[in-house]
Write a protein that holds these residues in place. Structure first.
Motif, PDB file in Angstrom:
ATOM      1  N   LYS A  74       0.850  -1.192   0.000  1.00  0.00           N
ATOM      2  CA  LYS A  74       0.000   0.000   0.000  1.00  0.00           C
ATOM      3  C   LYS A  74       0.891   1.249   0.000  1.00  0.00           C
ATOM      4  O   LYS A  74       1.002   1.947   1.011  1.00  0.00           O
ATOM      5  N   ASP A  76       2.452   4.781   0.085  1.00  0.00           N
ATOM      6  CA  ASP A  76       1.848   6.001   0.597  1.00  0.00           C
ATOM      7  C   ASP A  76       2.945   7.021   0.867  1.00  0.00           C
ATOM      8  O   ASP A  76       4.134   6.739   0.693  1.00  0.00           O
ATOM      9  N   LYS A 149      -6.244  13.625  -7.846  1.00  0.00           N
ATOM     10  CA  LYS A 149      -6.545  12.332  -7.213  1.00  0.00           C
ATOM     11  C   LYS A 149      -7.950  12.342  -6.614  1.00  0.00           C
ATOM     12  O   LYS A 149      -8.718  11.384  -6.757  1.00  0.00           O
ATOM     13  N   GLN A 153     -11.153  10.053  -7.624  1.00  0.00           N
ATOM     14  CA  GLN A 153     -11.836   9.221  -6.637  1.00  0.00           C
ATOM     15  C   GLN A 153     -13.331   9.491  -6.627  1.00  0.00           C
ATOM     16  O   GLN A 153     -14.145   8.563  -6.507  1.00  0.00           O
ATOM     17  N   SER A 266     -10.706   1.436  -5.835  1.00  0.00           N
ATOM     18  CA  SER A 266      -9.271   1.276  -6.098  1.00  0.00           C
ATOM     19  C   SER A 266      -8.412   1.782  -4.946  1.00  0.00           C
ATOM     20  O   SER A 266      -7.337   1.254  -4.685  1.00  0.00           O
ATOM     21  N   ARG A 267      -8.894   2.792  -4.213  1.00  0.00           N
ATOM     22  CA  ARG A 267      -8.084   3.323  -3.107  1.00  0.00           C
ATOM     23  C   ARG A 267      -7.967   2.316  -1.963  1.00  0.00           C
ATOM     24  O   ARG A 267      -7.087   2.446  -1.109  1.00  0.00           O
ATOM     25  N   GLY A 271      -4.805   1.058  -5.902  1.00  0.00           N
ATOM     26  CA  GLY A 271      -4.616   2.493  -6.060  1.00  0.00           C
ATOM     27  C   GLY A 271      -4.099   2.956  -7.406  1.00  0.00           C
ATOM     28  O   GLY A 271      -4.406   2.385  -8.460  1.00  0.00           O
ATOM     29  N   GLU A 272      -3.285   3.994  -7.342  1.00  0.00           N
ATOM     30  CA  GLU A 272      -2.773   4.642  -8.551  1.00  0.00           C
ATOM     31  C   GLU A 272      -1.726   3.814  -9.281  1.00  0.00           C
ATOM     32  O   GLU A 272      -1.447   4.053 -10.448  1.00  0.00           O
ATOM     33  N   ASN A 281      -5.888   2.641 -10.683  1.00  0.00           N
ATOM     34  CA  ASN A 281      -7.233   3.144 -10.380  1.00  0.00           C
ATOM     35  C   ASN A 281      -8.336   2.176 -10.824  1.00  0.00           C
ATOM     36  O   ASN A 281      -9.356   2.595 -11.390  1.00  0.00           O
TER      37      ASN A 281
END
Length: 296
Positions: A74, A76, A149, A153, A266-267, A271-272, A281
């Protein structure tokens, strides 16, 4: 650092980031009591500067044994680099990192208290940071990036809500944004964090394309069967750092013998960055059969 790889398709997110980085040699030591080591260096990639924000994956261990923090799987925000970094400090070392680099940083516990989250540590203890850099963003870029972002979202949430309303009448939207669909309630033990789960799973995108499954018949149907994969019930400990947030949360609502679908934004997934066949995404739909709940 001992890191294990589960060769189980998209859930193999605890990565060996330091294959050629021996722990006991090659460290550069500074007068401030820090030790630093580059594990992989990408000289042709963008390099960090003072004021930049470093995103990536990191584990923090006390005395290289006790896990304090991990966001493996994850990526970040990890550090905002001080523009006025002291010579020999962590901030100065961070400015030597490039996009795609991995490194180990070792620091006296009393000098990095802000990273310890109230962990009790003696001044003589050492804190080990294992990190890999997946993104470097300047402060000016960050505001633009985060605004974009957020817009993405919001668009995804609107589309996902439409998708769920059309396809899953009984879906319950959780506070996190996860949609939980209870197909049938199990009569066995409740899934609890720290216990071992045994599941069969299939994951698709919202178009229904099968991306992964541990069920051989499903893999054949989706034309994704590979000879390297062992098709058998998947065992894992609920709450493992290497598993995506939506997966762990969704299964925590189940009981052994149950069947559920999880529609994961997706978050709460990859994610990205995406992962293997999963693009950036990408919301995911998991079909989960919780076969057993075992005490560790």
């Amino acid at each position: 650092m001992k890191t294990t790889i589960r060769l189980l398709a998209i859930f193999s997110t605890i990565l060996i980031l330091f294959p050629s980085c021996k722990k006991d040699n090659g460290f550069e030591k500074t007068e401030l009591g820090f030790s630093f080591k580059h594990c992989t260096t990408n000289q042709n990639s963008p390099k960090a500067n003072g004021g930049d924000i470093i995103f990536g994956q990191m584990k923090i261990l006390l005395n290289n044994k006790e896990l304090i923090f991990s966001n493996y799987g994850k990526p970040d925000r990890l550090f905002v680099i001080d523009k006025n970094a002291k010579v020999g400090s962590i901030d100065e070392f961070l400015t030597t990192l490039h996009l795609g680099d991995s490194a180990i940083m070792v620091a006296p516990a009393d000098s990095v208290a802000k990273y310890l989250n109230n962990v009790v540590a003696k001044p003589s203890d050492k804190v080990y940071f294992y990190l890999s850099v997946t993104q470097i963003i300047s402060v000016s870029e960050l505001s633009t990036h985060e605004a974009e972002k957020l817009r993405n979202q919001q668009k995804e949430e609107e589309a996902l809500t439409e998708f769920v309303l059309a396809k899953y009448e009984k879906a319950v939207k959780k506070e996190s944004g996860l949609f939980y669909v209870n197909i049938y309630e199990g009569q066995g033990a409740k899934a609890e964090y720290g216990k071992k789960m045994v599941v069969n799973y299939t994951v698709t995108d919202t178009a229904g394309t099968i991306l992964d499954s541990n069920v051989e018949e499903v893999a054949i149907k989706g034309n994704i069967k590979t000879p390297q994969k062992h098709y058998a019930p998947f065992e894992f400990t609920l709450g493992d750092d290497g598993l995506i947030a939506g997966w762990s949360e969704g299964i925590s609502y189940m009981r052994a013998g149950g069947h559920a679908k999880l529609v994961v934004p997706s978050r709460l997934a990859y994610g990205e960055l995406g992962f293997h066949s999963i693009g950036p995404n990408t919301p995911l739909v998991f079909d989960i059969y919780l076969l057993k709940v075992l005490d560790e």
